[in-house]
Design a protein around this motif. Structure first.
Motif, short mmCIF file in Angstrom:
data_model
loop_
_atom_site.label_atom_id
_atom_site.label_comp_id
_atom_site.label_asym_id
_atom_site.label_seq_id
_atom_site.Cartn_x
_atom_site.Cartn_y
_atom_site.Cartn_z
N CYS A 179 71.41 58.01 42.01
CA CYS A 179 72.61 58.86 42.12
C CYS A 179 73.32 58.62 43.45
O CYS A 179 74.55 58.52 43.51
CB CYS A 179 72.24 60.34 41.99
SG CYS A 179 71.78 60.82 40.33
N GLY A 180 72.53 58.56 44.53
CA GLY A 180 73.14 58.30 45.85
C GLY A 180 73.87 56.96 45.84
O GLY A 180 74.99 56.86 46.36
N CYS A 187 68.54 60.77 48.18
CA CYS A 187 69.84 60.58 47.51
C CYS A 187 70.92 60.28 48.55
O CYS A 187 71.71 59.33 48.41
CB CYS A 187 70.18 61.85 46.72
SG CYS A 187 71.81 61.87 45.98
N ALA A 216 67.19 60.25 42.17
CA ALA A 216 67.87 60.64 43.42
C ALA A 216 68.48 59.41 44.09
O ALA A 216 69.67 59.42 44.48
CB ALA A 216 66.87 61.32 44.36
N ALA A 239 72.81 65.84 46.01
CA ALA A 239 71.57 66.16 46.73
C ALA A 239 71.26 67.66 46.61
O ALA A 239 70.11 68.05 46.39
CB ALA A 239 71.69 65.75 48.19
#
Lengths: 306, 306
Positions: A235-236, A89, A232, A107
């Motif tokens: 989202c990052g 992430c 993940a 995270a």
């Protein structure tokens, strides 16, 4: 079609409640960009992210009142086995030019969700069927037995709280933070971890036929580790300010990384012999072509060694 | 100090998986304001909110794929015993002038959290101490036994998803929605339901001394039902556009309503004889003084009959 006897390998083995799986080399603040040259550099990059996430979680879960909740939450958070999704992430955020700090809450939330679901996966239920090929051990801890059931019920909401409070109203990030909360909620529930866990539970008391079926294994790797890592990376990217194409490319990259991770969890070193894994690695690298000239070496560390 | 033998009364009794606890009198849209005159009107007001929340939840949890998750989630959501907190959330929103629809997602989230924690509270754990004075029954359902453990793990994230997707970017509501997610996360975890559940679990295998201690009972009512209803009223106020003073007054109102509800859950009809309940009702009504000329009769229905 090849057949395998599946069992839980090192990545799923239970860890003692030490922090040996974390290192302390870096502070929580972001580090300066640099050029990667060796796999050692790539390994250091991942280790620095892991250390930052741990530091963030330690700040977020102090040993404060009510200790009845915080002490076991602290224990379960830091004794869960390592999982690459939280670090992925952060790497995705940095790849698209975002500051590391922007992805730290998401995270940490991913690690909390992983630790909570891991704990529930090992609960001693009275009428739980005995899984094959060998029973999973329950989690070792010094608390009341009921804590294994209850504390994950507090850890998951806490994951969403961490994400929600990370919003900075002065930076106009609310929309991105809310989108990430939806992503995190979906991957925990009916479109992610719980769906996969329940499918695993339904299969485990059967005659083992499905366990030897590589198509079933691939499907489980996609549903469980695949979805988690896809979420993940997405989202990052969202938190790093990526555009839609970048978010979806990184989501796919995370999916391939996750499926490979799933194979490694189930098959151990034998995973390197699989054509499917070579194929997944190529698919993953193809998604990174789009990001040429950016921190590609850093994020590609998630498929090195798989 | 008065002493009581506590047991779970009608409000905690397990319901068959029918929808008998809900009515279908109203559509999901808000109704026109009107003047309350009788307790029957007040009762209709609460019933109309409850029907709207159920309609919202039915839309949100369709029987779709993956059925392995959605079917038991649907079952557990609608078979959980009634809880006034979700309706209180909507009433608080309307009291401060907000449209009912604004609080519907948060109210549905509160019901999901309540249903999930109720299910986990009744899990058959191998080494769970036998509670006194009588064991709680496990939840009756037609699914795999593991479903009781896993599905609430999907329901709680789904509660936050519902809240997050309710944001309307064109209405500049993101900040309020994020604040509500934080409130909902805290009340589920270390500062709410799980904290209270764990304290109850620690006490249940003991000699029953604490169970007869009215101070302990009051503390538990405050921690469990009190905090949940305080959160519900505060969330409704936030989403309805209340200012800070209004949010905090309604949070206090919810706290008093919740403590009274907690006493009712534990003591049944005997609750009316308690001086403490009279005191709580007066404290609750005092908070409503601030809202004179608004829908005070409607929201005061939550203390009628307690």
């Amino acid at each position: 079609m090849a057949a395998y006897n599946l069992h839980y390998t090192s990545a799923f083995r239970l860890h003692k409640p030490t922090l040996s799986s974390f290192s302390y080399r870096q502070p929580i603040l972001c580090h300066a960009p640099r050029k990667m040259t060796t796999s050692q550099d790539q390994s250091s990059y991942r280790a620095s992210i892991t250390a930052d996430i741990e530091a963030h979680l330690k700040q977020a879960i102090p040993l404060k009142s009510p200790l009845s909740v915080y002490a076991p939450m602290h224990h379960m958070t830091f004794s869960a086995p390592p999982n690459p999704a939280p670090a992925l992430c952060v790497a995705a955020c940095e790849l698209v030019g975002g500051d590391r700090s922007k992805a730290m809450a998401a995270a940490s939330a991913l690690h909390l969700m992983h630790a909570a679901s891991f704990t529930h996966e090992h609960l001693p239920l009275t009428d739980r069927p005995k899984p094959k090929p060998k029973p999973k051990p329950t989690v070792d801890h010094p608390f009341n037995p009921n804590i294994e059931l209850l504390i994950p019920d507090a850890m998951v909401p806490f994951a969403y709280e961490l994400s929600a409070v990370s919003d900075d109203p002065t930076q106009d990030t609310s929309g991105r933070v809310l989108r990430v909360i939806v992503e995190l909620a979906r991957v925990m529930g009916s479109q992610g971890i719980v769906d996969a866990q329940y499918r695993e539970v339904l299969v485990s008391p059967l005659d083992g036929r499905e366990l030897n079926d590589i198509e079933w294994v691939d499907d489980m790797c996609r549903r469980k580790e695949g979805r988690l890592h896809a979420c993940a990376a997405a989202c990052g990217a969202i938190l790093g300010g990526a555009n839609e194409e970048e978010v979806e490319r990184l989501r796919k990259y995370g999916l391939y990384v996750g499926i490979m991770q799933g194979y490694t969890n189930r098959l151990g070193r034998r995973v390197k012999e699989l054509e499917r894994v070579v194929e997944l690695r190529n698919l993953a690298m193809k998604e990174l072509d789009h990001f040429k000239g950016r921190k590609v070496e850093e994020i590609s560390s998630f498929i090195v060694g798989l």
